[in-house]
Design a protein around this motif. Structure first.
Motif, PDB file in Angstrom:
ATOM      1  N   ALA A 156     -29.821 -28.643  22.045  1.00  9.74           N
ATOM      2  CA  ALA A 156     -30.606 -28.630  23.281  1.00  9.74           C
ATOM      3  C   ALA A 156     -29.898 -27.831  24.364  1.00  9.74           C
ATOM      4  O   ALA A 156     -30.532 -27.045  25.095  1.00  9.74           O
ATOM      5  CB  ALA A 156     -30.854 -30.059  23.749  1.00  9.74           C
ATOM      6  N   LYS A 190     -45.347 -24.265  25.932  1.00 16.59           N
ATOM      7  CA  LYS A 190     -45.034 -25.563  25.332  1.00 16.59           C
ATOM      8  C   LYS A 190     -44.986 -25.481  23.811  1.00 16.59           C
ATOM      9  O   LYS A 190     -44.125 -26.075  23.168  1.00 16.59           O
ATOM     10  CB  LYS A 190     -46.058 -26.594  25.794  1.00 16.59           C
ATOM     11  CG  LYS A 190     -45.746 -28.014  25.327  1.00 16.59           C
ATOM     12  CD  LYS A 190     -46.751 -28.999  25.890  1.00 16.59           C
ATOM     13  CE  LYS A 190     -46.421 -30.424  25.435  1.00 16.59           C
ATOM     14  NZ  LYS A 190     -47.407 -31.388  25.980  1.00 16.59           N
ATOM     15  N   LEU A 212     -36.031 -24.278  19.680  1.00 18.73           N
ATOM     16  CA  LEU A 212     -35.036 -25.251  19.247  1.00 18.73           C
ATOM     17  C   LEU A 212     -34.493 -24.928  17.855  1.00 18.73           C
ATOM     18  O   LEU A 212     -33.301 -25.101  17.594  1.00 18.73           O
ATOM     19  CB  LEU A 212     -35.636 -26.656  19.270  1.00 18.73           C
ATOM     20  CG  LEU A 212     -35.844 -27.247  20.666  1.00 18.73           C
ATOM     21  CD1 LEU A 212     -36.727 -28.487  20.596  1.00 18.73           C
ATOM     22  CD2 LEU A 212     -34.505 -27.587  21.306  1.00 18.73           C
ATOM     23  N   ALA A 247     -30.284 -24.220  23.739  1.00 13.87           N
ATOM     24  CA  ALA A 247     -31.648 -23.782  24.045  1.00 13.87           C
ATOM     25  C   ALA A 247     -31.980 -23.889  25.531  1.00 13.87           C
ATOM     26  O   ALA A 247     -33.033 -23.451  25.968  1.00 13.87           O
ATOM     27  CB  ALA A 247     -32.655 -24.598  23.238  1.00 13.87           C
ATOM     28  N   ASN A 248     -31.058 -24.507  26.299  1.00 15.62           N
ATOM     29  CA  ASN A 248     -31.224 -24.691  27.732  1.00 15.62           C
ATOM     30  C   ASN A 248     -32.453 -25.541  28.056  1.00 15.62           C
ATOM     31  O   ASN A 248     -33.246 -25.235  28.948  1.00 15.62           O
ATOM     32  CB  ASN A 248     -31.309 -23.341  28.458  1.00 15.62           C
ATOM     33  CG  ASN A 248     -30.928 -23.463  29.922  1.00 15.62           C
ATOM     34  OD1 ASN A 248     -30.182 -24.367  30.307  1.00 15.62           O
ATOM     35  ND2 ASN A 248     -31.459 -22.582  30.741  1.00 15.62           N
ATOM     36  N   VAL A 249     -32.590 -26.634  27.273  1.00 17.10           N
ATOM     37  CA  VAL A 249     -33.667 -27.597  27.521  1.00 17.10           C
ATOM     38  C   VAL A 249     -33.027 -28.977  27.626  1.00 17.10           C
ATOM     39  O   VAL A 249     -31.832 -29.152  27.372  1.00 17.10           O
ATOM     40  CB  VAL A 249     -34.721 -27.573  26.394  1.00 17.10           C
ATOM     41  CG1 VAL A 249     -35.397 -26.215  26.318  1.00 17.10           C
ATOM     42  CG2 VAL A 249     -34.094 -27.924  25.038  1.00 17.10           C
ATOM     43  N   SER A 250     -33.800 -29.962  27.990  1.00 20.15           N
ATOM     44  CA  SER A 250     -33.261 -31.307  28.150  1.00 20.15           C
ATOM     45  C   SER A 250     -32.760 -31.849  26.816  1.00 20.15           C
ATOM     46  O   SER A 250     -33.259 -31.468  25.748  1.00 20.15           O
ATOM     47  CB  SER A 250     -34.328 -32.246  28.713  1.00 20.15           C
ATOM     48  OG  SER A 250     -35.268 -32.586  27.722  1.00 20.15           O
ATOM     49  N   ALA A 263     -35.364 -33.116  24.364  1.00 18.48           N
ATOM     50  CA  ALA A 263     -36.379 -32.236  23.780  1.00 18.48           C
ATOM     51  C   ALA A 263     -36.343 -32.201  22.255  1.00 18.48           C
ATOM     52  O   ALA A 263     -37.397 -32.297  21.613  1.00 18.48           O
ATOM     53  CB  ALA A 263     -36.245 -30.834  24.364  1.00 18.48           C
ATOM     54  N   LEU A 293     -41.624 -24.269  22.064  1.00 21.50           N
ATOM     55  CA  LEU A 293     -40.380 -25.023  22.159  1.00 21.50           C
ATOM     56  C   LEU A 293     -39.791 -25.374  20.792  1.00 21.50           C
ATOM     57  O   LEU A 293     -38.572 -25.230  20.600  1.00 21.50           O
ATOM     58  CB  LEU A 293     -40.571 -26.275  23.009  1.00 21.50           C
ATOM     59  CG  LEU A 293     -39.307 -27.094  23.289  1.00 21.50           C
ATOM     60  CD1 LEU A 293     -38.200 -26.216  23.866  1.00 21.50           C
ATOM     61  CD2 LEU A 293     -39.617 -28.249  24.242  1.00 21.50           C
ATOM     62  N   LYS A 305     -32.480 -20.533  32.643  1.00 23.43           N
ATOM     63  CA  LYS A 305     -33.700 -21.151  32.169  1.00 23.43           C
ATOM     64  C   LYS A 305     -34.578 -20.104  31.505  1.00 23.43           C
ATOM     65  O   LYS A 305     -34.820 -19.039  32.057  1.00 23.43           O
ATOM     66  CB  LYS A 305     -34.464 -21.790  33.338  1.00 23.43           C
ATOM     67  CG  LYS A 305     -33.788 -23.051  33.885  1.00 23.43           C
ATOM     68  CD  LYS A 305     -33.814 -24.165  32.876  1.00 23.43           C
ATOM     69  CE  LYS A 305     -33.206 -25.452  33.443  1.00 23.43           C
ATOM     70  NZ  LYS A 305     -33.183 -26.531  32.454  1.00 23.43           N
ATOM     71  N   GLN A 306     -35.031 -20.427  30.309  1.00 16.49           N
ATOM     72  CA  GLN A 306     -35.847 -19.492  29.561  1.00 16.49           C
ATOM     73  C   GLN A 306     -37.318 -19.870  29.677  1.00 16.49           C
ATOM     74  O   GLN A 306     -37.684 -21.012  29.398  1.00 16.49           O
ATOM     75  CB  GLN A 306     -35.436 -19.500  28.082  1.00 16.49           C
ATOM     76  CG  GLN A 306     -33.985 -19.127  27.853  1.00 16.49           C
ATOM     77  CD  GLN A 306     -33.707 -17.703  28.247  1.00 16.49           C
ATOM     78  OE1 GLN A 306     -34.454 -16.804  27.886  1.00 16.49           O
ATOM     79  NE2 GLN A 306     -32.659 -17.492  29.009  1.00 16.49           N
ATOM     80  N   TYR A 335     -40.957 -20.365  28.484  1.00 19.04           N
ATOM     81  CA  TYR A 335     -41.592 -20.498  27.183  1.00 19.04           C
ATOM     82  C   TYR A 335     -42.862 -21.320  27.344  1.00 19.04           C
ATOM     83  O   TYR A 335     -43.009 -22.098  28.279  1.00 19.04           O
ATOM     84  CB  TYR A 335     -40.665 -21.197  26.169  1.00 19.04           C
ATOM     85  CG  TYR A 335     -40.185 -22.559  26.594  1.00 19.04           C
ATOM     86  CD1 TYR A 335     -40.971 -23.695  26.393  1.00 19.04           C
ATOM     87  CD2 TYR A 335     -38.941 -22.725  27.212  1.00 19.04           C
ATOM     88  CE1 TYR A 335     -40.539 -24.946  26.789  1.00 19.04           C
ATOM     89  CE2 TYR A 335     -38.506 -23.974  27.615  1.00 19.04           C
ATOM     90  CZ  TYR A 335     -39.302 -25.078  27.403  1.00 19.04           C
ATOM     91  OH  TYR A 335     -38.882 -26.304  27.793  1.00 19.04           O
TER      92      TYR A 335
END
Length: 206
Positions: free
Chosen positions: A40, A11, A18, A43-46, A49, A14, A6-7, A9
């Motif tokens: 995504a 808000k 991405l 970028a290790n995000v949902s 996102a 983001l 998890k990175q 960052y």
């Protein structure tokens, strides 16, 4: 390289994260395999996102291409800052910066110029691509300050663009290596070769 942890960052960061992930995905896996989910994941995000910030894949790729044009201009301005102030030197520097960018970011370059995936009416894409075109136009027209014929000026402009863009395409595809042998030349020799090609179009002396 994919992000596996998890990175942290803010808000507001983001969208930038991405875009970076999207460019990495594009460079490593190509446009045909590109997806919002893959960007995504990198970028290790949902997976939701990218859609939240860019609506869909077209939106993300349009924003990425727009960012590419901004960076293309930066590469050109870097070359121009290193060159002499004369109109010929500034024109050549613009072309060298164009090719520098293409070589450094070939997948992004193809997205910007050869792909139908981005929406060319996207505000960011339209603004930055027109700004890049305006730089070339200004540099070419500066070589012909007394040319009043609009069609002649347009012909010179489009010939210049065709040559520098075609040369960039040939270089990044590897097709120019045989005749030009750029990889075996010093940076100064490489630049001199490209300079000679660019100036040959305009019949101006180096």
């Amino acid at each position: 390289m994919a992000m596996t942890e998890k990175q942290p960052y803010h808000k507001g960061d983001l969208p930038v994260l991405l875009l970076q992930a999207a460019e990495q995905e594009l460079a490593e896996n190509g446009l045909e395999r590109f997806s919002l989910r893959a960007a995504a994941k990198r970028a290790n995000v949902s997976h939701a996102a990218p859609a939240h910030h860019f609506k869909d894949m077209t939106g993300l790729l349009s924003a990425l291409a727009a960012d590419g044009y901004r960076r293309l201009i930066t590469a050109q301005e870097k070359r121009q800052a290193q060159a002499g102030s004369g109109k010929v030197e500034q024109f050549v520097a613009l072309g060298l910066g164009y090719i520098d960018f293409a070589e450094a970011h070939p997948a992004l370059f193809q997205l910007m110029f050869a792909s139908e995936k981005p929406n060319r009416h996207h505000p960011g894409f339209a603004k930055t691509s027109l700004a890049a075109f305006a730089k070339l136009q200004d540099a070419v027209f500066a070589l012909y300050p007394d040319e009043a014929d609009a069609d002649r000026r347009t012909t010179l402009l489009m010939t210049s663009w065709s040559v520098v863009h075609g040369l960039a395409e040939l270089i990044i595809s590897g097709r120019a290596e045989g005749p030009l042998q750029l990889s075996s030349r010093t940076p100064d020799e490489r630049d001199a070769m490209i300079r000679a090609i660019l100036l040959r179009v305009h019949e101006v002396k180096s």
